[in-house]
Design a protein around this motif. Structure first.
Motif, PDB file in Angstrom:
ATOM      1  N   GLU A   1       0.831  -1.210   0.000  1.00  0.00           N
ATOM      2  CA  GLU A   1       0.000   0.000   0.000  1.00  0.00           C
ATOM      3  C   GLU A   1       0.862   1.255   0.000  1.00  0.00           C
ATOM      4  N   ILE A   2       1.930   1.217   0.805  1.00  0.00           N
ATOM      5  CA  ILE A   2       2.816   2.389   0.875  1.00  0.00           C
ATOM      6  C   ILE A   2       3.567   2.569  -0.441  1.00  0.00           C
ATOM      7  N   ALA A   3       4.036   1.450  -0.990  1.00  0.00           N
ATOM      8  CA  ALA A   3       4.783   1.529  -2.266  1.00  0.00           C
ATOM      9  C   ALA A   3       3.887   2.053  -3.380  1.00  0.00           C
ATOM     10  N   LEU A   4       2.670   1.544  -3.434  1.00  0.00           N
ATOM     11  CA  LEU A   4       1.720   2.003  -4.457  1.00  0.00           C
ATOM     12  C   LEU A   4       1.439   3.494  -4.278  1.00  0.00           C
ATOM     13  N   ASP A   5       1.251   3.896  -3.041  1.00  0.00           N
ATOM     14  CA  ASP A   5       0.942   5.304  -2.769  1.00  0.00           C
ATOM     15  C   ASP A   5       2.075   6.222  -3.213  1.00  0.00           C
ATOM     16  N   ARG A   6       3.302   5.791  -2.977  1.00  0.00           N
ATOM     17  CA  ARG A   6       4.460   6.606  -3.393  1.00  0.00           C
ATOM     18  C   ARG A   6       4.521   6.726  -4.918  1.00  0.00           C
ATOM     19  N   CYS A   7       4.258   5.608  -5.581  1.00  0.00           N
ATOM     20  CA  CYS A   7       4.262   5.630  -7.053  1.00  0.00           C
ATOM     21  C   CYS A   7       3.164   6.562  -7.577  1.00  0.00           C
ATOM     22  N   ILE A   8       1.994   6.500  -6.940  1.00  0.00           N
ATOM     23  CA  ILE A   8       0.882   7.359  -7.375  1.00  0.00           C
ATOM     24  C   ILE A   8       1.226   8.834  -7.159  1.00  0.00           C
ATOM     25  N   ASP A   9       1.875   9.126  -6.031  1.00  0.00           N
ATOM     26  CA  ASP A   9       2.303  10.509  -5.781  1.00  0.00           C
ATOM     27  C   ASP A   9       3.174  11.016  -6.927  1.00  0.00           C
ATOM     28  N   ARG A  10       4.075  10.160  -7.373  1.00  0.00           N
ATOM     29  CA  ARG A  10       4.983  10.565  -8.462  1.00  0.00           C
ATOM     30  C   ARG A  10       4.207  10.720  -9.767  1.00  0.00           C
ATOM     31  N   LEU A  11       3.294   9.816  -9.999  1.00  0.00           N
ATOM     32  CA  LEU A  11       2.473   9.901 -11.215  1.00  0.00           C
ATOM     33  C   LEU A  11       1.699  11.222 -11.229  1.00  0.00           C
ATOM     34  N   LEU A  12       1.085  11.554 -10.090  1.00  0.00           N
ATOM     35  CA  LEU A  12       0.297  12.784 -10.017  1.00  0.00           C
ATOM     36  C   LEU A  12       1.170  14.025 -10.168  1.00  0.00           C
ATOM     37  N   ALA A  13       2.430  13.894  -9.766  1.00  0.00           N
ATOM     38  CA  ALA A  13       3.360  15.023  -9.885  1.00  0.00           C
ATOM     39  C   ALA A  13       3.993  15.096 -11.270  1.00  0.00           C
ATOM     40  N   GLY A  14       3.640  14.137 -12.133  1.00  0.00           N
ATOM     41  CA  GLY A  14       4.191  14.127 -13.491  1.00  0.00           C
ATOM     42  C   GLY A  14       5.622  13.616 -13.543  1.00  0.00           C
ATOM     43  N   GLU A  15       5.998  12.858 -12.522  1.00  0.00           N
ATOM     44  CA  GLU A  15       7.371  12.322 -12.488  1.00  0.00           C
ATOM     45  C   GLU A  15       7.360  10.834 -12.845  1.00  0.00           C
ATOM     46  N   ALA A  16       8.564  10.287 -13.045  1.00  0.00           N
ATOM     47  CA  ALA A  16       8.668   8.867 -13.397  1.00  0.00           C
ATOM     48  C   ALA A  16       8.389   8.014 -12.155  1.00  0.00           C
ATOM     49  N   TRP A  17       7.247   7.335 -12.151  1.00  0.00           N
ATOM     50  CA  TRP A  17       6.862   6.560 -10.962  1.00  0.00           C
ATOM     51  C   TRP A  17       7.689   5.288 -10.821  1.00  0.00           C
ATOM     52  N   GLU A  18       8.295   4.829 -11.925  1.00  0.00           N
ATOM     53  CA  GLU A  18       9.076   3.586 -11.877  1.00  0.00           C
ATOM     54  C   GLU A  18      10.214   3.680 -10.855  1.00  0.00           C
TER      55      GLU A  18
END
Lengths: 101, 192
Positions: free
Chosen positions: A10-27
């Protein structure tokens, strides 16, 4: 039954989503554990689709916004007589309209 | 919740319970409408896939909100409260659509009306994703909407929903897992 990895996922997914929403590379925020990484990455595909859908979702146009307001303020079921009388917020009452004085 | 509705909320901090509406109530309500109608409409649009039906749901949601305004516990949860009402209105309209259409699964219906707003939703992928979103729980839909459509941080989502950050993360995870499963099932169904 939740697995012990559940909060980590859940935490890992949330961090990736934060990056996606910020327009950054979530990978870059994917967890190092291969199993976790694979699962979160597959969920991020859904997250990306949601973002695309959100970008395509139209905002409410003024004409429709006014029409909905009329429907709400003049509905017999709603009985919002005072709103119908004042016609807030699109037509302020006469006593505060300088042009009406 | 934004400042306008909160600023003109009754000094007691509560709506008038029953009986005739007060000026303060009407001002509060018009402020609430200004601040939240776009979100409620977009949420309804995602569920209904049709601009006119989204309008029906939005109008119905605000009417119900007005009638039950004394049930709103705090200004900070006003948006979550409205989204819950909109969810119930949308589900009710979908049920009546299903009865009128006599279909087992209204989710498979595509809106083919000449609606300019629906053009932006053109494409199978968007339709499939919207159909899958409909199958989420109300709580999951609200988290997905606030997180991905409003772009809020999970802590802000928690504040809007009167929840906590860990719970929002858990709901978010379950929602995406469920969406992935639904989309996979749909894909298998299409290709079978």
């Amino acid at each position: 039954m939740a697995s012990p990895h559940e909060p980590l996922k859940e935490i890992a997914l949330d961090r990736c989503i934060d990056r996606l929403l910020a327009g950054e590379a979530w990978e870059r925020a994917l967890p190092p554990d291969p199993l976790l990484r694979e699962e979160v990455a597959s969920l991020m595909e859904v997250a990306e689709d949601l973002r695309v859908l959100a970008g395509r979702t139209t905002h409410l146009r003024t004409a429709r916004k006014e029409r909905i307001w009329r429907r709400v303020s003049t509905s017999r079921r709603g009985v919002i007589r005072r709103i119908a009388f004042y016609r807030l917020p699109y037509l302020p009452p006469l006593w505060i309209r300088p042009e009406a004085c | 919740m934004g400042s306008l509705a909160a600023a003109i909320a009754p000094s007691s901090g509560r709506r008038a319970t029953t009986g005739p509406e007060t000026v303060r109530d009407t001002l509060w309500f018009s402020g609430l409408y200004e601040e939240t109608v776009d979100n409620v409409y977009r949420y309804a649009y995602v569920l209904m896939r049709n601009a006119d039906q989204a309008e029906d749901v939005t109008a119905d949601a605000f009417l119900k909100a007005w009638r039950s305004r004394h049930n709103l516990r705090s200004e900070s949860s006003a948006q979550a409260w409205l989204l819950s009402i909109a969810h119930n209105s949308a589900m009710s309209l979908l049920r009546s659509n299903r009865e009128v259409a006599g279909l087992d699964d209204i989710d498979e219906q595509e809106d083919t009306s000449a609606d300019p707003e629906s053009e932006v939703f053109a494409g199978m992928e968007a339709g499939r994703l919207q159909a899958a979103i409909r199958r989420l729980t109300a709580e999951q839909q609200q988290v997905v909407f606030l997180r991905f459509f409003e772009g809020l941080h999970h802590e802000d989502v928690a504040r809007r929903l009167g929840s906590n950050a860990n719970a929002v993360r858990a709901v978010q995870f379950r929602a995406l897992t469920r969406l992935r499963k639904l989309l996979e099932e749909d894909y298998v169904g299409v290709t079978a």
